[in-house]
Design a protein around this motif. Structure first.
Motif, mmCIF file in Angstrom:
data_model
loop_
_atom_site.group_PDB
_atom_site.id
_atom_site.type_symbol
_atom_site.label_atom_id
_atom_site.label_comp_id
_atom_site.label_asym_id
_atom_site.label_seq_id
_atom_site.Cartn_x
_atom_site.Cartn_y
_atom_site.Cartn_z
ATOM 1 N N GLN A 76 13.634 51.729 22.510
ATOM 2 C CA GLN A 76 14.444 50.651 22.620
ATOM 3 C C GLN A 76 14.392 50.034 23.835
ATOM 4 O O GLN A 76 14.695 48.696 23.811
ATOM 5 N N GLY A 131 11.670 48.092 21.664
ATOM 6 C CA GLY A 131 11.654 48.452 20.122
ATOM 7 C C GLY A 131 12.467 47.564 19.261
ATOM 8 O O GLY A 131 13.616 47.083 19.559
ATOM 9 N N ARG A 132 12.043 47.609 17.868
ATOM 10 C CA ARG A 132 13.061 46.987 16.997
ATOM 11 C C ARG A 132 14.637 47.817 16.931
ATOM 12 O O ARG A 132 14.502 49.018 16.523
ATOM 13 N N GLY A 133 15.312 47.144 17.136
ATOM 14 C CA GLY A 133 16.936 47.553 17.182
ATOM 15 C C GLY A 133 17.647 47.764 15.939
ATOM 16 O O GLY A 133 17.042 47.115 14.791
ATOM 17 N N SER A 134 18.518 48.515 15.783
ATOM 18 C CA SER A 134 19.377 48.846 14.514
ATOM 19 C C SER A 134 20.628 49.318 14.847
ATOM 20 O O SER A 134 20.889 50.013 15.661
ATOM 21 N N SER A 175 21.502 42.734 20.083
ATOM 22 C CA SER A 175 20.978 43.281 21.136
ATOM 23 C C SER A 175 21.129 42.424 22.507
ATOM 24 O O SER A 175 21.065 41.054 22.466
ATOM 25 N N LEU A 195 14.884 39.576 23.581
ATOM 26 C CA LEU A 195 14.182 40.647 23.238
ATOM 27 C C LEU A 195 12.653 40.606 23.502
ATOM 28 O O LEU A 195 11.920 41.724 24.094
ATOM 29 N N ARG A 203 10.432 43.223 25.450
ATOM 30 C CA ARG A 203 9.150 43.916 25.107
ATOM 31 C C ARG A 203 7.925 43.615 25.878
ATOM 32 O O ARG A 203 7.109 44.647 26.375
#
Length: 569
Positions: A44, A48-51, A107, A118, A122
């Motif tokens: 993260q 990385g793809r957050g949630s 985020s 983001l 990345r």
């Protein structure tokens, strides 16, 4: 390398701060203790793809922060990237990444304290950390990913050829799309021509002049304020010119100073200055008189200007923010009208352009193909060498590169080039080469990944490599070979490794134990660096399972001693 990682309210981790060293750091612990969660947190941190699922239950946000130490030549490359992305300059070779994930799934990303996107996080993060886990296993089994592995190994020759190919590919696809749109639907094109003709006529009938809106606004301002302007300029003139006014007093001063200068030469320059100022003021007063005599309030002219500005504003709503923008739009419309009106001729011209671009593209693609073929031979030899060291000496590894049928259509032309790259293997003598996905077991895939990473780590320049159970499916002497291979990689880059193999753990320069406990009905993850004695106990547990005996301790000490000897070689 990664110096320090702080994780707060992430999954089952309440708060933990971990300091890292160079070389090989191994993380062990019971299943479910949170080893992979730490790797997920790093994932993260690098974009990385957050949630919202990552946020610890009953918390408002998860926070992850990492401090990285950067050394040349990576520092030079990162500084150039930071300058390109308008990020704060790297000070004292240190980069700070921070990411917050709210319980709404949003985020907040920062690099060296600056709020950023983001995507930028990345882009920077993936130059610092390379994570290899089960996902990387899946990528290796996907044939469309193989060209990426080959290109990363090939380095600059392929990178340069691919860049040149990419420029032409973009031009080719744009022109091809334009041609298809221009050729396909005759009814839509006719409607488009009518619309463009209407727009062009509307702009043309307005008879606009470049910068006209700005000139009209300035004139409108003068007319609306004409009375105030007249009074201000006339008042200024009256204050200067006339009996007992400013100029008369300055003249008196000038005459008296002139007489004084005849007595004392030191006053000559001052006299000259006052005299010059008098004549300048006199000239200015005449100019003020001429100006206010021209000021008139023309209500009809003001109405004309307001009507014209209203007409221009209507055009701005449709065609551009300024008159110049509208005129530029009209110019583009005129070109498109000409193209649509002479459609057949333009189609023929564009077909020739597309054909010429395609020919050039295939030439660039062929050059890229040749560079890949050279790299493929080197990659095959390098992989074979690595696999022999990992007890796969009978395995044959082949990089198959095919070009499609370029004459029959464009299916063979992609943004990656004209090549289809696939890794073929034969794991036993006498077997034919087959697709990697069809014949390789989990243990063999793990060794393939490790072999590739051993080779690619020398080319990619990342500061930290992370292996998340890359040793899955192996044991015995193969496990020992993997342990030695991972440690060798740590000679070039910092390596963090989650493992269940005692052979790998014994090779660690730093051994961290991950555990969890319950506190006030909540699960808390703890991370501690093990002493030499504790390391022996943990490796004993990994060997025997639940019960630790003197024999398993002896075996653990033998593994550690063997690892120490290997490191000294």
């Amino acid at each position: 390398m990664l110096l320090e990682l702080t994780i707060k309210d992430f999954a089952i981790i309440e708060r933990v701060t971990i300091s890292f060293e160079g070389g090989l750091t191994v993380m062990t612990g019971e299943t479910g203790a949170g080893k992979s969660i730490i790797i997920d947190a790093i994932g993260q941190l690098i974009g990385g793809r957050g949630s919202a699922d990552f946020v610890r239950h009953a918390s408002k946000r998860a926070e992850i922060e990492g401090i990285f130490s950067i050394e040349d030549p990576v520092n030079r490359e990162l500084n150039a990237l930071f300058e390109e992305l308008d990020l704060p300059k790297i000070e004292e070779g240190t980069v700070l990444l921070r990411r917050e994930i709210t319980n709404q799934g949003k985020s907040i990303c920062r690099i060296n304290g600056k709020l950023t996107t983001l995507g930028i996080l990345r882009q920077v993060g993936q130059t610092l950390v390379d994570i290899h886990g089960q996902h990387e296993h899946q990528r290796l089994l996907q044939q469309d990913q193989h060209v990426g592995f080959l290109d990363r190994f090939a380095g600059k020759p392929v990178e340069k050829a691919k860049k040149e190919y990419g420029v032409l590919y973009k031009q080719y696809m744009q022109k091809r799309k334009q041609l298809h749109q221009f050729s396909d639907n005759e009814q839509q094109l006719a409607q488009r021509l009518d619309l463009l003709q209407y727009q062009y006529n509307e702009i043309s009938d307005a008879d606009l002049s470049p910068g006209e809106d700005e000139e009209l606004l300035e004139e409108k301002k003068l007319l609306e304020n004409s009375e105030h302007l007249y009074n201000a300029v006339r008042g200024s003139y009256d204050a200067l010119y006339g009996d007992g006014k400013g100029l008369e007093w300055v003249m008196t001063a000038m005459n008296q100073l002139s007489e004084a200068a005849e007595v004392d030469d030191k006053l000559a320059s001052l006299n000259e200055s006052v005299t010059n100022q008098y004549y300048l003021l006199e000239e200015a007063s005449f100019s003020l008189r001429d100006y206010f005599e021209t000021i008139t309030f023309d209500s009809e002219r003001l109405q004309v200007i307001e009507d014209r500005l209203s007409e221009i504003q209507q055009l701005k709503r449709k065609y551009g923010a300024t008159v110049n923008d509208i005129l530029e739009y009209a110019s583009r419309v005129e070109e498109e009208i000409d193209a649509l009106s002479n459609r057949e001729q333009r189609i023929e011209e564009w077909q020739e352009e597309v054909a010429a671009l395609r020919k050039d593209l295939i030439l660039e693609g062929t050059h890229l193909h040749e560079q890949r073929k050279k790299a493929a031979g080197k990659l095959e030899k390098a992989i074979q060498t690595q696999l022999k060291e990992l007890y796969m000496k009978d395995t044959v590894f082949d990089v198959k590169i095919d070009t499609g049928d370029l004459e029959s259509g464009d299916e063979a032309i992609t943004k990656e080039g004209i090549d289809k790259v696939s890794f073929q293997v034969a794991t036993n003598k006498g077997e034919p080469l087959k697709s990697l996905a069809k014949i390789a077991s989990g243990g063999e895939i793990s060794r393939m990944i490790l072999a590739l990473k051993t080779i690619l780590s020398k080319h990619e320049g990342v500061t930290s490599l992370i292996f998340d159970e890359v040793d899955t499916g192996v044991s015995g002497r193969v496990a020992q070979a993997i342990a030695e291979k991972i440690h060798r990689i740590s000679g070039n880059s910092q390596v963090l490794c989650i493992t269940h193999l005692p052979q790998v753990a014994a090779m660690a320069d730093t051994h961290m134990f991950i555990s969890k406990e319950s506190k006030q009905n909540r699960t808390i993850t703890r991370v501690e660096a093990l002493s030499a004695k504790d390391k022996t106990e943990e490796i004993s547990r990994m060997i025997s399972g639940v019960e630790i005996t003197d024999l398993t301790r002896q075996h653990a000490n033998e593994l550690i001693a063997q690892a120490d000897r290997m490191k000294e070689e």
